[in-house]
Scaffold this motif. Structure first.
Motif, short mmCIF file in Angstrom:
data_model
loop_
_atom_site.label_atom_id
_atom_site.label_comp_id
_atom_site.label_asym_id
_atom_site.label_seq_id
_atom_site.Cartn_x
_atom_site.Cartn_y
_atom_site.Cartn_z
N ASP A 349 0.83 -1.21 0.00
CA ASP A 349 0.00 0.00 0.00
C ASP A 349 0.86 1.26 0.00
O ASP A 349 0.59 2.22 -0.73
N ALA A 350 1.88 1.26 0.85
CA ALA A 350 2.76 2.43 0.96
C ALA A 350 3.44 2.72 -0.37
O ALA A 350 3.54 3.88 -0.81
N LEU A 492 6.11 4.20 8.13
CA LEU A 492 7.55 4.46 8.04
C LEU A 492 8.04 4.41 6.59
O LEU A 492 8.94 5.16 6.21
N LEU A 493 7.44 3.56 5.76
CA LEU A 493 7.86 3.52 4.36
C LEU A 493 7.43 4.78 3.61
O LEU A 493 8.21 5.36 2.84
N MET A 494 6.22 5.25 3.84
CA MET A 494 5.78 6.48 3.18
C MET A 494 6.62 7.67 3.68
O MET A 494 6.95 8.57 2.90
N TYR A 505 15.42 0.73 4.83
CA TYR A 505 14.12 0.31 5.38
C TYR A 505 14.11 -1.20 5.54
O TYR A 505 14.05 -1.95 4.56
N PHE A 506 14.20 -1.66 6.79
CA PHE A 506 14.18 -3.09 7.07
C PHE A 506 12.74 -3.57 7.26
O PHE A 506 11.96 -2.98 8.01
N GLU A 507 12.42 -4.66 6.57
CA GLU A 507 11.09 -5.26 6.68
C GLU A 507 11.29 -6.75 6.94
O GLU A 507 12.02 -7.43 6.22
N HIS A 508 10.66 -7.23 8.02
CA HIS A 508 10.93 -8.61 8.44
C HIS A 508 10.12 -9.61 7.64
O HIS A 508 8.89 -9.58 7.63
N ASP A 523 -3.06 8.04 2.75
CA ASP A 523 -1.63 8.27 2.96
C ASP A 523 -1.37 8.37 4.45
O ASP A 523 -2.11 9.05 5.18
N TYR A 524 -0.32 7.71 4.89
CA TYR A 524 -0.08 7.61 6.33
C TYR A 524 1.43 7.69 6.59
O TYR A 524 2.20 7.04 5.89
N TYR A 525 1.80 8.50 7.58
CA TYR A 525 3.21 8.75 7.83
C TYR A 525 3.52 8.59 9.32
O TYR A 525 2.79 9.10 10.16
N VAL A 526 4.61 7.89 9.60
CA VAL A 526 5.12 7.77 10.97
C VAL A 526 6.46 8.49 10.99
O VAL A 526 7.35 8.19 10.19
N GLU A 527 6.61 9.43 11.89
CA GLU A 527 7.83 10.24 11.93
C GLU A 527 9.05 9.37 12.22
O GLU A 527 9.08 8.61 13.18
#
Length: 658
Positions: A349-350, A492-494, A505-508, A523-527
Motif C-alpha cells: 500500500d505504501a 515508516l515507508l511512506m 528500510y528493514f522489513e521482516h 496516505d499515512y506517515y510515521v515520523e
C-alpha cells in the motif's frame, strides 16, 4: 597528428586553444606551489587535457558530466572560476565542499558536474541513473562519464555498462587509457587488445580514438551525442593518451620507461594543436606569449585571493547538522478509515500510494515487474505504473544503488528492493560511501530508499536470514528504520519515501504473512526517529524493535505478574533517546533485546547510552539479549537455538531478580 577542423571557424579554433591552454597553465602553477610547500598534494593531468576539454566542449551546458581527478579541463571548460576551484583544493569555506573533501571529490548542480569518490568506478552507475531520468522525462540529453583504464577492472564498470545497454540509456562511457593505473601497466590490467573491444560483449558501439587530438575528441563526442539525443543508447569510447607526471606528484615516474616519455612528448596535445594553429595562420606567434601572460596573471590573482581567505573555524553544531538534509515531516491528520491488513500488504500500500503521489518515483529491483518481486509486494504494479517506473534490473546491486542515486541527482525519487537484505553487501560501497556522504560533502540530497527484506525464522540459512542493520546504523548520513507492525510498516515507508535523505528500510520476512493489524487506508506517515510504547509497565523495560517486539509481547503476556513495559524503537538512526530515558526512569530495570548477534549489535549502542546517561536511575545492570555470535543456521532446531528468543525467559529472570 592530423587535425580536421571540419566546420569550425578560426574564432572557434582559438577558443579551443584557450580552453586547452588554461588548465595546462593552472597545472604548471600548482606544481610550483607544490614545490614551494604552499599546497600538499596534486594529481596532474598534464598530457591528457585534450580529452577533458574536447569532450566537455562537445556537450551541451545543461548535460551532466562525471569526471575524475585528472580532468581539470572539464571544470575550466565549464567556466568554473579558478578561485572557486582553488578554494576547493585548499579546503577553504569558498570551496564546493567547504573543507570537507579534497580535490575534485565534489559535485555542482550549477555547472552540471558530478565528481568522483576515491573508490574508482561508482560514478559510472550514477551516470546511468542521471541518463535514465532524462530518458523518462523525454528531455533528449546525454550523460558523459569518465573512467580510467585501471577502473575498467572494477565490477562497477561491468555493472554500469550492462545496465546502460539493457535499458538503452544515453550514456557516453569515456575511458582515458593513459597506460598506467598508478604504477601498474596495462599489460597487468587486462588481456584484451583494446579496452574498447569490451563494448561488443555488452552489445553496444565502441570507438577508439586519439585522446591527444582535441578536435578528434570533440568531433567524436559531438557527433555521438547528437545521435544519442535522438536515439538513446550507450557508447564506449577509448581515448589513447599518456600521463606525463606521476599518479600524484609524490609517487614519481621512475616505473615508466624513458622512451615512453620521449615518444609521447612529441604528441603533447597543447604543443601539437598550437603548431597546427600556427601553420594554419589561425594563431600568430606573438599571440602565444601574450595569451600565456594574460592567463598567468589571472591565475595568480585568483589563487592568491584564496590564500588570503581566512581558514575555516570549526563549529560543532554546523558539522553535525550538515550530515543530513533538514527535513521535518509535515503534520497530517490520520485517516479514520482503517482496514485490517497483513504486514506485507501494508508495505505494498505504501509503495502504491507513494507512486501515485510522486510521478517521478521509480521502483527498481530484481524480478519486481511482471513477477511482482520475490515476495510479490509489487505484484500488479506494472499494470498501473508501467515498466518504465517499475523496473526489473539485472543482478547487480552496486549498479542499481548507484543508478538510484543518479536518479535522485537528476530530480527523481528512487526505491530499490534488495531481494534479501543479505545481498546489499554487493552494493555496500555505494551505500556507505556514496549515498551516505554526498549531502555532507556537497549539499546534494540523496532521495533513495533501500528496502531490505530481513531476518530469520524461515529456515533460510546464512545468506538469506541475516539481521544486518548494524552495518548501517554506524554510518552517518543514512537513516535506518525497522517497523514491527503493519501500520508502522506503511507509515515508516511512506515517511522514508518523503524524506530527501537516504533511508535503509528493514522489513521482516517472517512478519509478511503472519502478522495483521489495522492500517489507515489513506496516505499515512510515521515520523522517523520516534519510538513507541507498545505495552505499559512498571517493573522492567524491554527496549527492542522488529521481530523482537513480538517476542517481548509474548513474554509479557505469559508473565502478567511482572508488569513489563515494552518500547519499540521503530527507528535506529536517528533513534529516540528521550523515549529510552523516559522508560528507564520509570522502571529502573532494562533489557535490550534484538535479533542481531550480540557483539556489535545495535543494542550495544542503546545499552552504552543508558549506562552513560541514565546510570543513576538504574536498579540493575543494563542487560542485552541477542542472538548467538555465529552465522545463522538453516536447521530449525539450530535456528531456534541461535535466536535471542530462546534466551529471553532466562535472562529476564536474572534481571527481575537482581
Amino acid at each position: 597528428m592530423i587535425f580536421d577542423r571540419k566546420t569550425i571557424d578560426n574564432d572557434g579554433l582559438l577558443d579551443f586553444y584557450k580552453k586547452l591552454l588554461l588548465p595546462r597553465l593552472v597545472e604548471e602553477k600548482m606544481l610550483i606551489l607544490l614545490r614551494q610547500g604552499r599546497i600538499g598534494k596534486w594529481f596532474s593531468g598534464i598530457g591528457q587535457e585534450a580529452i577533458a576539454v574536447g569532450a566537455t566542449m562537445a556537450m551541451n551546458a545543461e548535460e551532466y558530466i562525471l569526471p575524475m581527478h585528472r580532468n581539470l579541463g572539464v571544470f575550466t571548460a565549464r567556466n568554473i572560476p579558478i578561485s572557486r576551484l582553488m578554494g576547493q583544493w585548499q579546503g577553504k569555506a569558498s570551496g564546493f565542499t567547504h573543507g570537507r573533501d579534497r580535490s575534485f571529490h565534489f559535485g555542482t548542480q550549477e555547472y552540471k558536474i558530478i565528481g568522483m569518490i576515491s573508490h574508482l568506478g561508482p560514478q559510472m552507475a550514477l551516470a546511468d541513473g542521471i541518463a535514465l531520468a532524462d530518458k523518462l522525462s523525454g528531455t533528449k540529453k546525454v550523460t558523459l562519464v569518465f573512467t580510467g583504464e585501471g577502473a575498467t577492472s572494477e565490477g562497477d564498470f561491468h555493472e554500469a555498462l550492462n545496465i546502460a545497454a539493457v535499458w538503452d540509456l544515453p550514456v557516453i562511457f569515456l575511458i582515458e587509457n593513459n597506460g598506467y593505473g598508478l604504477s601498474t601497466p596495462v599489460g597487468e590490467q587486462y588481456r584484451c587488445e583494446s579496452l574498447v573491444d569490451k563494448a561488443v560483449g555488452y552489445g553496444i558501439e565502441g570507438r577508439k580514438i586519439d585522446g591527444n587530438n582535441i578536435l578528434e575528441v570533440y568531433h567524436t563526442i559531438s557527433e555521438l551525442a547528437k545521435e544519442l539525443r535522438e536515439k538513446p543508447r550507450p557508447v564506449l569510447i577509448e581515448c589513447m593518451t599518456f600521463r606525463m607526471r606521476g599518479h600524484e606528484e609524490a609517487s614519481g615516474t621512475k616505473y615508466v620507461p624513458q622512451h615512453l616519455f620521449e615518444e609521447w612528448g612529441t604528441k603533447d596535445p597543447l604543443d601539437c594543436f598550437e603548431k597546427f594553429l600556427l601553420d594554419e595562420q589561425v594563431l600568430r606567434p606573438e599571440w602565444v606569449p601574450y595569451l600565456r601572460g594574460e592567463f598567468a596573471k589571472l591565475i595568480e590573482i585568483e589563487i592568491e585571493k584564496v590564500f588570503n581567505e581566512p581558514g575555516i573555524i570549526p563549529h560543532l553544531s554546523t558539522e553535525v547538522d550538515s550530515m543530513y538534509r533538514l527535513f521535518k515531516m509535515p503534520q497530517r491528520e490520520s485517516s479514520n478509515v482503517l482496514t485490517n491488513k497483513r504486514y506485507i500488504d501494508a508495505i505494498s500500500d505504501a509503495l502504491r500510494q507513494s507512486m501515485r503521489k510522486y510521478d517521478k518515483l521509480v521502483i527498481m529491483g530484481q524480478d519486481i515487474a511482471e513477477y511482482g518481486g520475490a515476495f510479490k509486494i509489487t505484484q500488479g504494479f506494472i499494470d498501473e505504473f508501467g515498466k518504465e517506473r517499475v523496473r526489473n534490473t539485472p543482478i547487480c546491486e552496486s549498479g542499481i544503488i548507484g543508478a538510484a542515486m543518479g536518479l535522485s541527482i537528476n530530480g527523481y525519487k528512487a526505491v530499490v528492493e534488495m531481494q534479501f537484505a543479505d545481498f546489499v553487501s554487493s552494493g555496500f560501497n555505494q551505500v556507505v560511501n556514496n549515498l551516505a556522504k554526498t549531502y555532507y560533502r556537497w549539499g546534494q540530497a540523496v532521495d533513495v530508499v533501500i528496502r531490505m527484506p530481513t531476518g530469520a525464522g524461515t529456515g533460510a540459512g546464512p545468506f538469506h536470514s541475516q539481521s544486518n542493520e548494524a552495518w548501517f546504523t554506524k554510518t552517518p548520513g543514512l537513516k535506518v528504520v525497522y517497523p514491527s507492525s503493519p501500520d508502522d510498516a506503511k507509515g515508516l515507508l511512506m515517511a522514508a519515501i518523503e524524506d530527501p535523505n537516504p533511508v535503509i528500510y528493514f522489513e521482516h520476512k517472517y512478519l509478511y504473512r503472519s502478522l495483521s493489524g489495522n492500517v489507515p487506508d489513506d496516505d499515512y506517515y510515521v515520523e522517523i526517529g520516534k519510538a513507541q510504547i507498545v505495552r505499559q509497565g512498571t517493573k522492567a523495560s524491554i527496549i527492542t524493535y522488529g521481530l523482537g517486539v513480538h517476542w517481548a509481547v509474548e513474554y509479557a503476556e505469559n508473565h502478567p505478574e511482572h508488569s513489563i513495559e515494552i518500547l519499540d524503537l521503530r527507528s535506529l538512526q536517528p533513534w529516540d533517546k528521550e523515549a529510552v530515558e523516559k522508560t528507564v526512569k520509570k522502571t529502573s530495570k532494562v533489557m535490550v533485546l534484538h535479533e542481531d548477534t550480540l557483539t556489535s549489535g545495535f543494542g550495544g549502542e542503546v545499552a552504552a547510552y543508558i549506562g552513560e546517561h541514565c546510570f543513576k536511575y538504574l536498579d540493575a545492570p543494563v542487560m542485552r539479549c541477542a542472538s548467538l555470535d555465529t552465522a545463522i543456521p538453516m536447521n530449525k532446531g539450530l535456528e531456534d537455538q541461535f535466536l535471542a528468543k530462546s534466551r529471553l525467559e532466562e535472562m529476564m529472570d536474572v534481571l527481575l531478580k537482581f
